[in-house]
Scaffold this motif. Structure first.
Motif, PDB file in Angstrom:
ATOM      1  N   GLN A  19       0.841  -1.198   0.000  1.00 34.91           N
ATOM      2  CA  GLN A  19       0.000   0.000   0.000  1.00 34.91           C
ATOM      3  C   GLN A  19       0.874   1.245   0.000  1.00 34.91           C
ATOM      4  O   GLN A  19       1.641   1.477   0.947  1.00 34.91           O
ATOM      5  CB  GLN A  19      -0.919   0.019   1.215  1.00 34.91           C
ATOM      6  N   GLN A  20       0.724   2.053  -1.046  1.00 39.12           N
ATOM      7  CA  GLN A  20       1.534   3.252  -1.174  1.00 39.12           C
ATOM      8  C   GLN A  20       1.307   4.220  -0.015  1.00 39.12           C
ATOM      9  O   GLN A  20       2.239   4.879   0.440  1.00 39.12           O
ATOM     10  CB  GLN A  20       1.235   3.945  -2.520  1.00 39.12           C
ATOM     11  N   SER A  21       0.086   4.287   0.503  1.00 32.89           N
ATOM     12  CA  SER A  21      -0.208   5.207   1.607  1.00 32.89           C
ATOM     13  C   SER A  21       0.603   4.854   2.855  1.00 32.89           C
ATOM     14  O   SER A  21       1.093   5.749   3.559  1.00 32.89           O
ATOM     15  CB  SER A  21      -1.701   5.197   1.931  1.00 32.89           C
ATOM     16  N   ARG A  22       0.766   3.574   3.128  1.00 30.77           N
ATOM     17  CA  ARG A  22       1.576   3.163   4.283  1.00 30.77           C
ATOM     18  C   ARG A  22       3.047   3.497   4.067  1.00 30.77           C
ATOM     19  O   ARG A  22       3.747   3.893   4.994  1.00 30.77           O
ATOM     20  CB  ARG A  22       1.428   1.666   4.531  1.00 30.77           C
ATOM     21  N   LEU A  23       3.514   3.336   2.844  1.00 27.20           N
ATOM     22  CA  LEU A  23       4.899   3.672   2.542  1.00 27.20           C
ATOM     23  C   LEU A  23       5.149   5.170   2.705  1.00 27.20           C
ATOM     24  O   LEU A  23       6.213   5.579   3.169  1.00 27.20           O
ATOM     25  CB  LEU A  23       5.248   3.220   1.120  1.00 27.20           C
ATOM     26  N   GLN A  24       4.165   5.977   2.372  1.00 27.49           N
ATOM     27  CA  GLN A  24       4.295   7.429   2.539  1.00 27.49           C
ATOM     28  C   GLN A  24       4.387   7.804   4.013  1.00 27.49           C
ATOM     29  O   GLN A  24       5.169   8.684   4.385  1.00 27.49           O
ATOM     30  CB  GLN A  24       3.128   8.147   1.864  1.00 27.49           C
ATOM     31  N   VAL A  25       3.611   7.132   4.853  1.00 30.25           N
ATOM     32  CA  VAL A  25       3.690   7.389   6.296  1.00 30.25           C
ATOM     33  C   VAL A  25       5.064   6.970   6.817  1.00 30.25           C
ATOM     34  O   VAL A  25       5.694   7.695   7.593  1.00 30.25           O
ATOM     35  CB  VAL A  25       2.566   6.649   7.062  1.00 30.25           C
ATOM     36  N   ALA A  26       5.547   5.820   6.380  1.00 31.62           N
ATOM     37  CA  ALA A  26       6.868   5.353   6.810  1.00 31.62           C
ATOM     38  C   ALA A  26       7.955   6.343   6.403  1.00 31.62           C
ATOM     39  O   ALA A  26       8.887   6.605   7.164  1.00 31.62           O
ATOM     40  CB  ALA A  26       7.158   3.974   6.214  1.00 31.62           C
ATOM     41  N   GLU A  27       7.817   6.911   5.226  1.00 33.65           N
ATOM     42  CA  GLU A  27       8.786   7.902   4.759  1.00 33.65           C
ATOM     43  C   GLU A  27       8.755   9.151   5.648  1.00 33.65           C
ATOM     44  O   GLU A  27       9.804   9.684   6.003  1.00 33.65           O
ATOM     45  CB  GLU A  27       8.477   8.268   3.311  1.00 33.65           C
ATOM     46  N   LYS A  28       7.559   9.568   6.039  1.00 33.14           N
ATOM     47  CA  LYS A  28       7.435  10.723   6.944  1.00 33.14           C
ATOM     48  C   LYS A  28       8.053  10.431   8.314  1.00 33.14           C
ATOM     49  O   LYS A  28       8.520  11.340   8.987  1.00 33.14           O
ATOM     50  CB  LYS A  28       5.970  11.119   7.103  1.00 33.14           C
ATOM     51  N   LEU A  29       8.043   9.152   8.706  1.00 30.00           N
ATOM     52  CA  LEU A  29       8.633   8.762   9.986  1.00 30.00           C
ATOM     53  C   LEU A  29      10.143   8.529   9.889  1.00 30.00           C
ATOM     54  O   LEU A  29      10.774   8.186  10.870  1.00 30.00           O
ATOM     55  CB  LEU A  29       7.948   7.501  10.523  1.00 30.00           C
ATOM     56  N   GLY A  30      10.689   8.715   8.677  1.00 28.92           N
ATOM     57  CA  GLY A  30      12.139   8.651   8.547  1.00 28.92           C
ATOM     58  C   GLY A  30      12.707   7.474   7.793  1.00 28.92           C
ATOM     59  O   GLY A  30      13.930   7.314   7.732  1.00 28.92           O
TER      60      GLY A  30
END
Length: 70
Positions: A34-45
């Motif tokens: 899921q791209q949305s989860r990957l985007q959150v992970a990216e925001k978390l570093g």
């Protein structure tokens, strides 16, 4: 320091693990569909994100070599 952490599946637990690993100085690679989860992970570093639904390579079996994604 110098550690590399790979997390497959970044739901709530995976995101927590990614954030913790990053806070401890690791290079963090996350994998999810899921791209949305990957985007959150990216925001978390997370340093690298991989969407498992998108092919990274395509193999042309007629010529037996790897080609770049189209």
């Amino acid at each position: 320091a110098g550690d590399i952490v790979v997390i497959q599946g970044v739901g709530l637990v995976g995101l927590g693990n990614a954030a913790t690993a990053k806070l401890r100085g690791a290079t963090v690679i996350v994998i999810d569909v899921q791209q949305s989860r990957l985007q959150v992970a990216e925001k978390l570093g997370a340093d690298y994100t991989i969407n498992a639904n998108k092919p990274m390579f395509q193999c042309d079996y007629r010529n037996w070599h790897l080609m770049a994604p189209m």
